[in-house]
Write a protein that holds these residues in place. Structure first.
Motif, short mmCIF file in Angstrom:
data_model
loop_
_atom_site.label_atom_id
_atom_site.label_comp_id
_atom_site.label_asym_id
_atom_site.label_seq_id
_atom_site.Cartn_x
_atom_site.Cartn_y
_atom_site.Cartn_z
N ASP A 257 8.66 1.91 -2.11
CA ASP A 257 7.81 2.54 -1.11
C ASP A 257 7.95 4.07 -1.12
O ASP A 257 7.03 4.78 -0.72
N LYS A 258 9.09 4.58 -1.56
CA LYS A 258 9.27 6.02 -1.59
C LYS A 258 8.47 6.67 -2.72
O LYS A 258 8.08 7.82 -2.63
N VAL A 259 8.28 5.93 -3.80
CA VAL A 259 7.55 6.47 -4.95
C VAL A 259 6.09 6.06 -4.92
O VAL A 259 5.20 6.86 -5.25
N PHE A 260 5.83 4.82 -4.51
CA PHE A 260 4.48 4.27 -4.58
C PHE A 260 3.96 3.84 -3.21
O PHE A 260 3.05 3.01 -3.12
N GLY A 261 4.54 4.39 -2.15
CA GLY A 261 4.18 3.95 -0.80
C GLY A 261 2.71 4.12 -0.48
O GLY A 261 2.09 3.25 0.14
N HIS A 262 2.10 5.23 -0.89
CA HIS A 262 0.69 5.45 -0.57
C HIS A 262 -0.20 4.50 -1.37
O HIS A 262 -1.27 4.07 -0.88
N HIS A 263 0.23 4.11 -2.57
CA HIS A 263 -0.52 3.12 -3.33
C HIS A 263 -0.43 1.75 -2.65
O HIS A 263 -1.44 1.04 -2.53
N ARG A 264 0.76 1.40 -2.19
CA ARG A 264 0.92 0.10 -1.53
C ARG A 264 0.15 0.05 -0.21
O ARG A 264 -0.40 -0.99 0.15
N ALA A 265 0.11 1.18 0.50
CA ALA A 265 -0.67 1.22 1.74
C ALA A 265 -2.15 1.02 1.45
O ALA A 265 -2.86 0.31 2.19
N ALA A 266 -2.65 1.64 0.39
CA ALA A 266 -4.05 1.46 0.01
C ALA A 266 -4.33 0.02 -0.38
O ALA A 266 -5.39 -0.54 -0.07
N LEU A 270 -6.92 -2.95 1.35
CA LEU A 270 -7.84 -3.83 0.63
C LEU A 270 -7.58 -5.29 0.99
O LEU A 270 -8.53 -6.07 1.16
N VAL A 271 -6.31 -5.66 1.09
CA VAL A 271 -5.97 -7.04 1.45
C VAL A 271 -6.54 -7.39 2.81
O VAL A 271 -7.05 -8.50 3.03
N ASP A 272 -6.48 -6.45 3.73
CA ASP A 272 -6.96 -6.69 5.09
C ASP A 272 -8.46 -6.97 5.14
O ASP A 272 -8.96 -7.54 6.13
N ALA A 276 -11.27 -11.84 -1.80
CA ALA A 276 -10.49 -12.13 -3.00
C ALA A 276 -11.10 -11.49 -4.25
O ALA A 276 -10.37 -11.02 -5.13
N ASP A 277 -12.42 -11.48 -4.34
CA ASP A 277 -13.07 -10.88 -5.51
C ASP A 277 -12.81 -9.38 -5.56
O ASP A 277 -12.63 -8.80 -6.64
N LEU A 278 -12.79 -8.74 -4.39
CA LEU A 278 -12.50 -7.30 -4.32
C LEU A 278 -11.09 -7.01 -4.81
O LEU A 278 -10.87 -6.04 -5.55
N LEU A 279 -10.14 -7.87 -4.44
CA LEU A 279 -8.75 -7.67 -4.87
C LEU A 279 -8.59 -7.91 -6.36
O LEU A 279 -7.76 -7.25 -7.01
N ARG A 280 -9.37 -8.80 -6.89
CA ARG A 280 -9.21 -9.14 -8.30
C ARG A 280 -9.89 -8.13 -9.22
O ARG A 280 -9.28 -7.64 -10.18
#
Length: 344
Positions: A257-266, A270-272, A276-280
């Motif tokens: 999360d310290k290195v890729f936290g903003h990517h994981r938040a984005a 998307l998950v929210d 499923a097609d959007l995530l894939r």
């Protein structure tokens, strides 16, 4: 009424056999490295400190993700010869890796051996229609890297990579969760005179974006195994060369999360959206995978340059499209940078 509790560990015979495979291979790798070559490891304490903290399986709170460049067919298991022997038999504290299905799992003997060696059967798009970042093996890797989710029932004890085969599902055992996963994101041996990097494939992005909770992250860079197993080696081709200089740099452990936290938040945004097609295949998801893979590559590049190797000059080397002109062969000289490629 709650269902049966998930099993904690495989049976004792499997655990003993796995310890025998992992321990003997670890001892051979260490003996070969330190007995027949010149070894320089920078930052080994970074990895050992984390492994020492992770010895108690029941108290692990998250997984460990290590990432390294790939320069020779023996990188795994050879690079793990850097670990003192006391680590080599504690299989619950050793890495899970991804191995080529068409090589490591081509018959019953190799399937058993590599399964005991904590290798997951992975299809590659170069050789199989079952490849890609959404294959069942990636689901296993994600589950191994993550904690069990509250309320989840027992995992199936077996999984199939192609609808026909059957492999023991390591994520079915709770002692295997929050595991150590090691990845070579270049996904092929890349032997370049300047030890430059190829682009990193997107499987590493899935592990970073979708693991829960965020694992610890340790980047690594290895140099010298390309001289131990050079692609242009003559007879005896099967034999690793000795008397070579092996160098490895292991970075500082950090929270993903310290290195890729903003990517994981984005990704969570998307998950929210619940599509499923959007995530894939959605454009935002694809771009996130591109960005994360490049960011991981940047971390490895820093270690590469810390060895005193020539800084990278071609920024397009980090892009998948740069390498798209390469032929669909197992072994060849790359038209991109003249390197020797082995999609072993």
């Amino acid at each position: 009424m709650s269902g049966p509790a998930p099993p904690t560990r495989p049976g004792l015979p499997w655990r003993l056999a796995s310890a025998a495979v992992m321990g003997s291979v670890g001892a051979l790798s260490r003996g070969f490295l330190y007995g027949l070559n010149n070894v320089e490891v920078t930052g080994l304490s970074n990895l050992l400190r984390v492994l020492d903290r992770r010895k108690d399986v029941e108290n692990r709170q998250r997984g460990l993700l290590t990432v390294c460049n790939h320069v020779a067919v023996l990188d795994d298991p050879l690079i793990w010869g850097i670990l003192p022997l006391r680590y080599a038999v504690n299989v619950e504290n050793l890495r899970w890796g991804l191995g080529a299905h068409d090589i490591c799992f081509k018959n019953k003997f190799t399937t058993t051996f590599f399964s005991l060696g904590q290798v997951l059967p992975t299809h590659r798009n170069w050789h199989s229609p079952h490849g890609g970042i959404h294959q069942p093996t990636m689901t296993q890797a994600l589950k191994l890297l993550s904690s069990p989710r509250e309320g989840d029932g027992p995992e199936p004890p077996f999984f199939s990579t192609d609808g026909k085969d059957s492999h023991m599902a390591p994520a079915a055992y709770t002692a295997n969760r929050n595991a150590w996963i090691h990845v070579f994101p270049e996904a092929c041996c890349h032997q370049n005179p300047d030890s430059t990097l190829r682009y990193f494939k997107w499987g590493i992005s899935r592990l970073i974006l979708e693991s829960d909770p965020a694992p610890e992250f340790i980047p690594m860079f290895v140099h010298g195994t390309q001289h131990i197993m050079p692609e242009e080696r003559g007879w005896p081709r099967w034999a690793p060369r000795v008397g070579k200089r092996f160098r490895m740099v292991i970075g500082e452990p950090t929270d993903v999360d310290k290195v890729f936290g903003h990517h994981r938040a984005a990704w969570r945004r998307l998950v929210d959206k619940g599509d499923a097609d959007l995530l894939r295949d959605g454009q935002e998801a694809v771009q996130l995978r591109i960005d994360v893979a490049r960011a991981v590559r940047d971390e490895i590049e820093k270690l590469r340059e810390s060895m005193g190797l020539k800084p990278e000059e071609d920024e397009t080397a980090a892009l998948a499209e740069t390498w798209a002109k390469e032929p669909n062969k197992r072994k060849f000289r790359s038209p991109v940078d003249g390197s020797l490629i082995n999609r072993h």
